[in-house]
Each structure stands twice: as C-alpha cells, then as structure tokens.
Design a protein around this motif. Structure first.
Motif, PDB file in Angstrom:
ATOM      1  N   GLU A   1      88.018  24.429  23.020  1.00 30.66           N
ATOM      2  CA  GLU A   1      88.463  24.372  24.406  1.00 30.66           C
ATOM      3  C   GLU A   1      87.865  25.509  25.231  1.00 30.66           C
ATOM      4  O   GLU A   1      87.633  25.362  26.436  1.00 30.66           O
ATOM      5  CB  GLU A   1      89.983  24.422  24.463  1.00 30.66           C
TER       6      GLU A   1
ATOM      7  N   GLU B   1      94.641  25.028  14.985  1.00 28.20           N
ATOM      8  CA  GLU B   1      94.892  25.671  16.273  1.00 28.20           C
ATOM      9  C   GLU B   1      93.741  26.584  16.676  1.00 28.20           C
ATOM     10  O   GLU B   1      93.329  26.607  17.841  1.00 28.20           O
ATOM     11  CB  GLU B   1      96.197  26.473  16.207  1.00 28.20           C
ATOM     12  N   GLN B   2      93.214  27.322  15.709  1.00 30.71           N
ATOM     13  CA  GLN B   2      92.108  28.225  16.013  1.00 30.71           C
ATOM     14  C   GLN B   2      90.856  27.451  16.396  1.00 30.71           C
ATOM     15  O   GLN B   2      90.168  27.794  17.367  1.00 30.71           O
ATOM     16  CB  GLN B   2      91.826  29.132  14.811  1.00 30.71           C
TER      17      GLN B   2
ATOM     18  N   ARG C   1      91.281  26.070  19.864  1.00 31.92           N
ATOM     19  CA  ARG C   1      91.136  27.117  20.887  1.00 31.92           C
ATOM     20  C   ARG C   1      89.665  27.417  21.141  1.00 31.92           C
ATOM     21  O   ARG C   1      89.248  27.586  22.299  1.00 31.92           O
ATOM     22  CB  ARG C   1      91.871  28.389  20.444  1.00 31.92           C
TER      23      ARG C   1
END
Length: 370
Positions: free
Chosen positions: A133, A126-127, A130
């Motif tokens: 993105e 997830e990190q 992020r």
C-alpha cells in the motif's frame, strides 16, 4: 602485465539542457552525467587518470592502449544503456525510475527485526500489505539471516519458512523475490509464486544455482560478497575496494552468462556491508555510478546497515531510519534502479519528492534573453 580500464561518472547535471546537451542519461534513468574519470589500472595499481566529457570521450578513447580500448568502448555504451522493464509475474516494474523493494524477513535472527515476522502469518500479511500500500514495487522474502556470524540454515527449513510467505504475497498480487543462495529454495520459491531470485552469493554458493536460474529463465540479482563458503563476510581484503568489487561483479556476470542466463535478466548489487569496512562501504556508495558501466540494472541494499550505526553514535538497527533514507537518496542520485529497504513508506515518500525535483529540473532553464 594486466591492464584494466574503468569509466566513472564524477560530474552530474540536473538535466541535459544545463550542459547544452553535453550530458548523458545514466542507465536510462533520471540522472544525467556530464563529466567522467577514465582510470587505467595496471596490475592492481592506478597508473593513469584522464577527465572527459561526452564531447571529448571519443578523442580520449582513441588514445587508450589497445588492450583496453574495446572494453572502454563497451563501458561507454553501457553507461547510456536503457534497461527494459522487469516482467515479474503479472507485474511490470519499470527501470527508468527508482523502485523500492520491501524486505520481509521470516527468520528468528534477523539483525533488523529480531524475528518479528517469524511463524506469524497474520503479522507477515499485515506487513506485506503495508509495504504494498505504501508503494513497494517488489516484496523480497528471506528465510536465512546473512548477518556476520549467522549460521547457515538447512534448505528444508528455509523452504518451510519462505514458501507460505511467498504464497501469501503472491496472492495479494505482489511481485515477489526470494532472498536465498540455495537452488532447492529458489526452485520451491518460484513454484510458490516468486519471480525474481536475489542471491547474496552471486550464484557461487550452490553449484546447481546458476543452472537452475538459467533453466527457469527468471531474472536474478547477483550480489558481491567476498566469502565463498558459509561465511559470506570473510576474505574482505581489497587493494582498491571500488575497482575490486567492480571486477568481481564482472566475473560473476560473465560466469552467469556462460551458464546460459540472459544478460537482460541480470541485476547487480555491490553488497554493502558484506565483508566490507565502514570506509569500504562509503567508498562504494560514492562510486555507485561507476557500476552502470557493467551494463545491468543496479540494486542498493544499505537499509539499517551497521555502517549507519557506526556513523551515528552506535544507533541500534531500529534507530537508523534517517541514515537509511539518506543512503537511498544517494543511490537515487547515482541512478540506482532498485532500493531494498525495511522502511518502505518513508523511502517511497523520499523517492517521490526526489522524482518531483528531477522532473522540475528538466524545465529549470527558460529562454535566453534577446
């Protein structure tokens, strides 16, 4: 008698037109320098300092002592050197504008996140997503804390930490670097999909590292740290921190060249926070434009560093966003190409606004009145 010369940009212009063309494009980027201090250092002491502009530098060069003349000519050429893009796997990272490198620590004792991403693949994913993105050009994966007092990690444990994270980031299509000083970890990381080595010891910690990097043919970041052993922070005793770090980075660059690493594959990092006081760090950050004279792209890693807390009522690492962005912008003003940060979205946003201002400045001056 040991004479050394340094050409430090000290005056800047929003664009060459504001100086009627009497400015150079620093490091092939978006920063223009128009005034320079040429400093002669003899046996560690500054003995002469001249000021020059692009249209007067040749005359000054002709008056320099023979011992430093050739070096001065090379430094002047290096200041205007445009660097080719980094080819990292399938990703191309242009170096004619500032790029953001996102930090992914997979350690239990990171100073900045306290092990938030350790042994948590879903959280790591997830990190990383992020950061990508948000606009990170590179994800820098590290499995060993190098904060003051941290203990060295056995290479086998470090490999177990970084390889899954690197494989995950590479599967996302990210350009991945590995933050390590051990040849075995470097080799395993490259095999897992990393394409850039970030060695905080400047290839001095592991005697096999330079040979391994040369054989792999991958780009490498050489950072300055005064310590030669386990503790990279020890031994930070400087006569003049700016020129001492400049000289040491040149030595490490030259050693890497002798080991067979191509000059075009090296990046340099002055090592903010490694064996340096707050005053040392401030001096280095103010002098960042000087380091273009070594002829390589630069990396600045000042994100969430202790100096920010020292200047902000001892704010904790998780409360240093404003200072981190301020230092990144200072680095951009100095023409630094890579910015290694924890807070990617905020830094990318600041970079985008910075770039908009730079682009607009190129057309600030209209026609002269009749």
């Amino acid at each position: 008698m040991n004479d050394r010369i340094y050409i430090r940009p000290i005056g800047f212009a929003p664009g060459p037109q504001s100086e009627h063309g009497n400015a150079i494009r620093l490091g092939g980027g978006m920063v223009y320098a128009s005034r320079f201090a040429v400093v002669l250092r003899r046996d560690g002491r500054i003995v002469e300092r001249w000021l020059a502009a692009p249209d007067t530098i040749a005359e000054l060069m002709g008056q320099l002592p023979d011992e430093v003349a050739a070096d001065a000519e090379q430094q002047w050429a290096n200041l205007t050197l445009a660097h080719p893009a980094l080819e990292l796997g399938e990703r191309t990272i242009r170096l004619d504008q500032p790029q953001v490198m996102g930090i992914l620590n997979v350690t239990p004792d990171s100073f900045s996140d306290g092990g938030e991403f350790m042994d948590k693949p879903d959280v790591q994913r997830e990190q990383a997503a992020r950061m990508l993105e948000a606009g990170a050009a590179i994800i820098d994966v590290g499995g060993e804390s190098t904060r003051p007092g941290a203990k060295a990690v056995w290479e086998g444990d470090e490999i177990e930490r970084v390889v899954p994270a690197i494989e995950m980031c590479a599967a996302m299509g990210a350009a991945v670097s590995v933050d390590t000083r051990k040849a075995a970890v470097m080799e395993a990381a490259l095999g897992a999909g990393a394409s850039l080595i970030n060695d905080v010891s400047g290839l001095t910690y592991d005697p096999r590292a330079a040979e391994m990097v040369a054989k792999a043919g991958c780009p490498v970041i050489l950072m300055h740290a005064p310590g030669n052993g386990e503790d990279l922070h020890e031994g930070g005793d400087y006569t003049n921190v700016v020129f001492d770090v400049f000289d040491e980075l040149r030595k490490r660059r030259d050693a890497a060249l002798e080991a067979g690493i191509e000059a075009s594959r090296m990046l340099l990092d002055p090592g903010i926070g490694f064996g340096k006081s707050v005053a040392d760090n401030l001096a280095l950050i103010n002098a960042l434009p000087l380091f273009h004279a070594l002829g390589h792209p630069l990396l600045l890693g000042a994100s969430r560093k202790r100096m920010i807390g020292a200047l902000s009522n001892e704010a904790g690492a998780d409360q240093r966003l404003g200072g981190s962005v301020a230092l990144a912008l200072k680095g951009m003003d100095a023409g630094v190409q890579l910015h290694r940060v924890h807070d990617v979205p905020e830094t990318v946003q600041a970079r985008n606004v910075w770039r908009g201002l730079r682009d607009a400045a190129l057309t600030d001056f209209g026609d002269l009145p009749d």
